[in-house]
Enzyme design. Structure first.
Site, PDB file in Angstrom:
ATOM      1  N   TYR A  55       0.813  -1.217   0.000  1.00  0.00           N
ATOM      2  CA  TYR A  55       0.000   0.000   0.000  1.00  0.00           C
ATOM      3  C   TYR A  55       0.850   1.273   0.000  1.00  0.00           C
ATOM      4  CZ  TYR A  55      -3.528  -3.405   1.384  1.00  0.00           C
ATOM      5  OH  TYR A  55      -4.352  -4.495   1.431  1.00  0.00           O
ATOM      6  N   HIS A  67      19.453   8.817  22.523  1.00  0.00           N
ATOM      7  CA  HIS A  67      18.303   9.639  22.883  1.00  0.00           C
ATOM      8  C   HIS A  67      17.973  10.520  21.681  1.00  0.00           C
ATOM      9  CE1 HIS A  67      15.659  12.463  24.924  1.00  0.00           C
ATOM     10  NE2 HIS A  67      15.700  11.696  26.014  1.00  0.00           N
ATOM     11  N   THR A  78      11.858  20.255  28.561  1.00  0.00           N
ATOM     12  CA  THR A  78      11.908  18.807  28.688  1.00  0.00           C
ATOM     13  C   THR A  78      11.587  18.228  27.315  1.00  0.00           C
ATOM     14  OG1 THR A  78      11.102  16.902  29.948  1.00  0.00           O
ATOM     15  CG2 THR A  78       9.473  18.549  29.308  1.00  0.00           C
ATOM     16  N   HIS A 109     -35.622  -4.123   7.586  1.00  0.00           N
ATOM     17  CA  HIS A 109     -35.662  -5.408   8.281  1.00  0.00           C
ATOM     18  C   HIS A 109     -35.386  -6.566   7.328  1.00  0.00           C
ATOM     19  CE1 HIS A 109     -37.993  -2.664  10.816  1.00  0.00           C
ATOM     20  NE2 HIS A 109     -37.635  -3.418  11.852  1.00  0.00           N
ATOM     21  N   SER A 150     -11.297 -13.258  -5.017  1.00  0.00           N
ATOM     22  CA  SER A 150     -10.977 -14.322  -4.069  1.00  0.00           C
ATOM     23  C   SER A 150      -9.921 -15.216  -4.683  1.00  0.00           C
ATOM     24  CB  SER A 150     -12.236 -15.134  -3.748  1.00  0.00           C
ATOM     25  OG  SER A 150     -11.901 -16.333  -3.088  1.00  0.00           O
ATOM     26  N   SER A 151      -9.112 -15.839  -3.823  1.00  0.00           N
ATOM     27  CA  SER A 151      -8.086 -16.740  -4.332  1.00  0.00           C
ATOM     28  C   SER A 151      -8.692 -17.981  -4.969  1.00  0.00           C
ATOM     29  CB  SER A 151      -7.136 -17.155  -3.201  1.00  0.00           C
ATOM     30  OG  SER A 151      -7.847 -17.856  -2.193  1.00  0.00           O
ATOM     31  N   LYS A 172      -8.812 -15.863 -15.280  1.00  0.00           N
ATOM     32  CA  LYS A 172      -9.644 -15.597 -16.447  1.00  0.00           C
ATOM     33  C   LYS A 172     -10.653 -16.724 -16.568  1.00  0.00           C
ATOM     34  CE  LYS A 172      -9.450 -14.756 -21.430  1.00  0.00           C
ATOM     35  NZ  LYS A 172      -8.577 -14.673 -22.627  1.00  0.00           N
ATOM     36  N   ASN A 230     -12.823 -19.220 -18.339  1.00  0.00           N
ATOM     37  CA  ASN A 230     -12.930 -19.920 -19.623  1.00  0.00           C
ATOM     38  C   ASN A 230     -14.114 -20.873 -19.595  1.00  0.00           C
ATOM     39  OD1 ASN A 230     -10.520 -18.839 -20.819  1.00  0.00           O
ATOM     40  ND2 ASN A 230      -9.351 -20.162 -19.425  1.00  0.00           N
TER      41      ASN A 230
END
Length: 324
Positions: free
Chosen positions: A20, A95, A129, A178, A302-303, A308, A310
């Site tokens: 990203y 520091h 500080t 609903h 989705s995996s 493609k 066919n």
């Protein structure tokens, strides 16, 4: 097995710096460690200029206009060389804020090399500080990220959604409630609901206050008063914080309370929750067939999906079936 941590160039530790990166790249100038150190230097430079040009500390001359400009260029030109120099100093100090202080002292010595001006360098980080520098630096970082990156893109998204609502104001659609079909509505009206809700959150984020403090190790101006007891340190603190474009927090402990951050992040989170609702609504419309999802060329959702699609042939004893 080779260590992935030894590969060059170094691998990203997480997705934000990996897949990203292109999306979040504009935030690097505001929210990275380098940006933090640049803003720390900005705070230290402006504090030094405030102390000298307003005669806060007796016996130290004011920085000239040219010297002030040179120190501000350290901030404006902050880059790879300064990052490397800070890293080298921090290897000794262990520091981060102290490394910033030492780097700036070196830059002050470069700008004002006369031995008589050594007192100028000693005013770097005067009476501060680490939190005095850090809280202001973080406020500047977040303010820049919100105002210069997040808000413009969020407004663009809401403007786009508003334009879609207007364009589809007369497009009929059956509403659901609903989980059941209900009364007629229009697509434009449903989108307008979300655009209006998002717009309210944008107004809240745009009004955000970015607070800062500079009052010493416990919020009591202890070191300030010990050094210059007759000075109005509250007035100087307020003028300095406000000169950075921040709102002065008059009462703190060692740390600035960070309530403003909680408020801001809650508004941003609420904006994102409304966006999440928009995504859920649109996915529901896709699921019930109101909309069709059009993917980019070659993308998959989705995996389990093929790259493609066919035609697949099924053969049995009775017929040949082709499914695409």
């Amino acid at each position: 097995m080779p260590s992935l941590g030894e590969l060059e160039p170094p691998l990203a530790l997480g997705a934000l710096d990996g897949r990203y990166r292109a999306t979040v790249a504009p935030l690097v100038d505001h929210l990275s460690e380098a940006a933090l150190n640049r803003e720390r230097i900005r705070v230290e430079v402006e504090w030094l200029i405030r102390l000298t040009t307003h005669g806060v500390v007796p016996g130290v001359r004011a920085l000239t206009g040219a010297e002030q400009a040179a120190l501000r260029r350290v901030v404006a030109d902050f880059g790879a060389a300064d990052i490397a120099a800070l890293a080298e100093i921090e290897r000794v100090t262990v520091h981060d804020v102290k490394a910033v202080e030492y780097l700036l002292k070196q830059r002050v010595a470069d700008v004002a090399p006369d031995p008589a001006d050594r007192g100028l360098g000693e005013l770097v980080h005067f009476a501060c500080t680490s939190e005095d520098v850090n809280n202001l630096a973080y406020a500047l970082m977040v303010k820049g990220a919100v105002e210069q990156v997040w808000l413009p893109r969020a407004r663009g998204l809401v403007d786009q959604l508003t334009a879609m609502a207007r364009a589809e104001a007369a497009t009929p659609m059956l509403a659901h409630t609903h989980g059941q079909p209900a009364t007629p509505t229009t697509l434009g009206k449903e989108l307008a609901v979300l655009a209006w809700r998002l717009g309210r959150q944008l107004e809240r984020v745009a009004r955000a206050a970015y607070l800062g403090k500079l009052n010493g190790a416990t919020g009591t101006y202890g070191a300030h008063l010990a050094a210059v007891p007759d000075h109005d340190w509250e007035a100087t603190s307020r003028a300095f914080v406000e000169s950075l474009g921040l709102q002065w927090n008059p009462l703190t402990t060692q740390i600035e309370s960070h309530d403003w951050q909680a408020e801001l992040y809650a508004d941003v989170a609420r904006f994102n929750r409304i966006l999440h609702g928009l995504a859920q609504d649109l996915w529901t419309y896709i699921s019930i067939g109101y909309f069709a999802q059009v993917r980019g060329q070659g993308t998959v959702g989705s995996s389990t999906m093929p790259h493609k699609v066919n035609p697949i042939r099924f053969e049995n004893a009775e017929a040949n079936l082709e499914v695409s």
